[in-house]
Design an enzyme around this catalytic site. Structure first.
Site, PDB file in Angstrom:
ATOM      1  N   CYS A 111       0.862  -1.180   0.000  1.00 28.89           N
ATOM      2  CA  CYS A 111       0.000   0.000   0.000  1.00 28.89           C
ATOM      3  C   CYS A 111       0.897   1.227   0.000  1.00 28.89           C
ATOM      4  O   CYS A 111       1.895   1.260   0.724  1.00 28.89           O
ATOM      5  CB  CYS A 111      -0.878  -0.021   1.253  1.00 28.89           C
ATOM      6  SG  CYS A 111      -1.954   1.409   1.395  1.00 28.89           S
ATOM      7  N   HIS A 154      -9.030  -4.244  -1.396  1.00 28.53           N
ATOM      8  CA  HIS A 154      -8.053  -3.410  -0.678  1.00 28.53           C
ATOM      9  C   HIS A 154      -8.499  -1.944  -0.699  1.00 28.53           C
ATOM     10  O   HIS A 154      -8.493  -1.260   0.337  1.00 28.53           O
ATOM     11  CB  HIS A 154      -6.687  -3.593  -1.354  1.00 28.53           C
ATOM     12  CG  HIS A 154      -5.583  -2.756  -0.797  1.00 28.53           C
ATOM     13  ND1 HIS A 154      -4.474  -3.286  -0.182  1.00 28.53           N
ATOM     14  CD2 HIS A 154      -5.398  -1.409  -0.771  1.00 28.53           C
ATOM     15  CE1 HIS A 154      -3.664  -2.297   0.208  1.00 28.53           C
ATOM     16  NE2 HIS A 154      -4.201  -1.149  -0.144  1.00 28.53           N
ATOM     17  N   GLU A 155      -8.922  -1.476  -1.869  1.00 27.85           N
ATOM     18  CA  GLU A 155      -9.331  -0.066  -1.996  1.00 27.85           C
ATOM     19  C   GLU A 155     -10.668   0.181  -1.307  1.00 27.85           C
ATOM     20  O   GLU A 155     -10.859   1.230  -0.678  1.00 27.85           O
ATOM     21  CB  GLU A 155      -9.394   0.346  -3.466  1.00 27.85           C
ATOM     22  CG  GLU A 155      -8.065   0.232  -4.226  1.00 27.85           C
ATOM     23  CD  GLU A 155      -6.910   0.967  -3.573  1.00 27.85           C
ATOM     24  OE1 GLU A 155      -7.132   2.029  -2.962  1.00 27.85           O
ATOM     25  OE2 GLU A 155      -5.763   0.472  -3.654  1.00 27.85           O
ATOM     26  N   HIS A 158     -10.102   0.849   2.173  1.00 28.17           N
ATOM     27  CA  HIS A 158      -9.675   2.230   2.444  1.00 28.17           C
ATOM     28  C   HIS A 158     -10.887   3.151   2.647  1.00 28.17           C
ATOM     29  O   HIS A 158     -10.866   4.029   3.501  1.00 28.17           O
ATOM     30  CB  HIS A 158      -8.864   2.782   1.257  1.00 28.17           C
ATOM     31  CG  HIS A 158      -7.400   2.451   1.301  1.00 28.17           C
ATOM     32  ND1 HIS A 158      -6.592   2.784   2.364  1.00 28.17           N
ATOM     33  CD2 HIS A 158      -6.585   1.855   0.396  1.00 28.17           C
ATOM     34  CE1 HIS A 158      -5.340   2.383   2.110  1.00 28.17           C
ATOM     35  NE2 HIS A 158      -5.310   1.814   0.924  1.00 28.17           N
TER      36      HIS A 158
HETATM   37 NI    NI Z   1      -3.649   0.934  -0.047  1.00 28.89          NI
END
Ligand code: NI
Length: 183
Positions: A111, A154-155, A158
């Site tokens: 990341c 993953h995004e 976030h």
């Molecule tokens: Ni990331």
């Protein structure tokens, strides 16, 4: 290409732990420019020449919150073939369905906001169907699998204030690896 002036927050920044808010349409000119800048940044981070020139870390995905903007969107730039890039713009995404099968990145996820060595596996769905809006506010449905499915998850984490390191069991970073498929 000129490197966009983006400052990516480090994991110590508390904004990365906050939940982002839905985006409303039409997007402002600033929001559209930001999306294009994020794409340019990722692309330049993947091209060896510009990566070295600007001393960048290579990245495939970037969420607005990583720039301190708490809005639910991210971009992905995937070099699917040498010198060929596929762009994804994902706004207000929702998971519609996901596979039972779980996968993980064998070498570990990375990341642009986590600037240290990490180890351990992050369980992710192997496939998902996601609904999201494009830059013009059109709703679309996309089926993602394997690496792109992992990047989407993953995004999307976030957007909810979750970093991949939060999903690693610190006492047993390779827990249940035998129950998942490594990619
Ligand atoms: Ni990331």
């Amino acid at each position: 290409m000129k490197l966009p002036n983006l400052i990516i927050l480090d994991e110590k920044d508390k904004r990365l732990r906050q939940k982002s808010k839905n985006v409303s349409f039409p997007l402002s000119e600033d929001e559209k420019k930001l999306i294009l800048d994020m794409q340019t940044y990722l692309k330049m981070s993947q091209i060896e020449e510009t990566r070295e020139q600007y001393d960048l870390r290579a990245g495939t995905g970037l969420s607005a919150v990583q720039l301190g903007i708490l809005k639910r969107f991210f971009v992905i730039v995937d070099e699917y073939e040498e010198g060929k890039f596929r762009n994804y713009i994902v706004i207000n995404p929702k998971i519609k369905s996901m596979s039972e099968e779980l996968i993980y990145v064998g070498e570990g996820e990375g990341c642009l906001s986590v600037n240290r060595e990490t180890e351990g596996i992050v369980p992710r769905y192997a496939r998902m169907t996601v609904e999201a809006y494009d830059i013009d506010g059109n709703l679309y449905t996309i089926r993602v699998r394997e690496e792109i499915s992992i990047i989407f998850q993953h995004e999307m984490d976030h957007l909810d204030g979750i970093l991949f390191v939060d999903r690693i069991d610190s006492k047993n970073p390779f827990k249940d690896a035998n129950l998942m498929r490594e990619i």
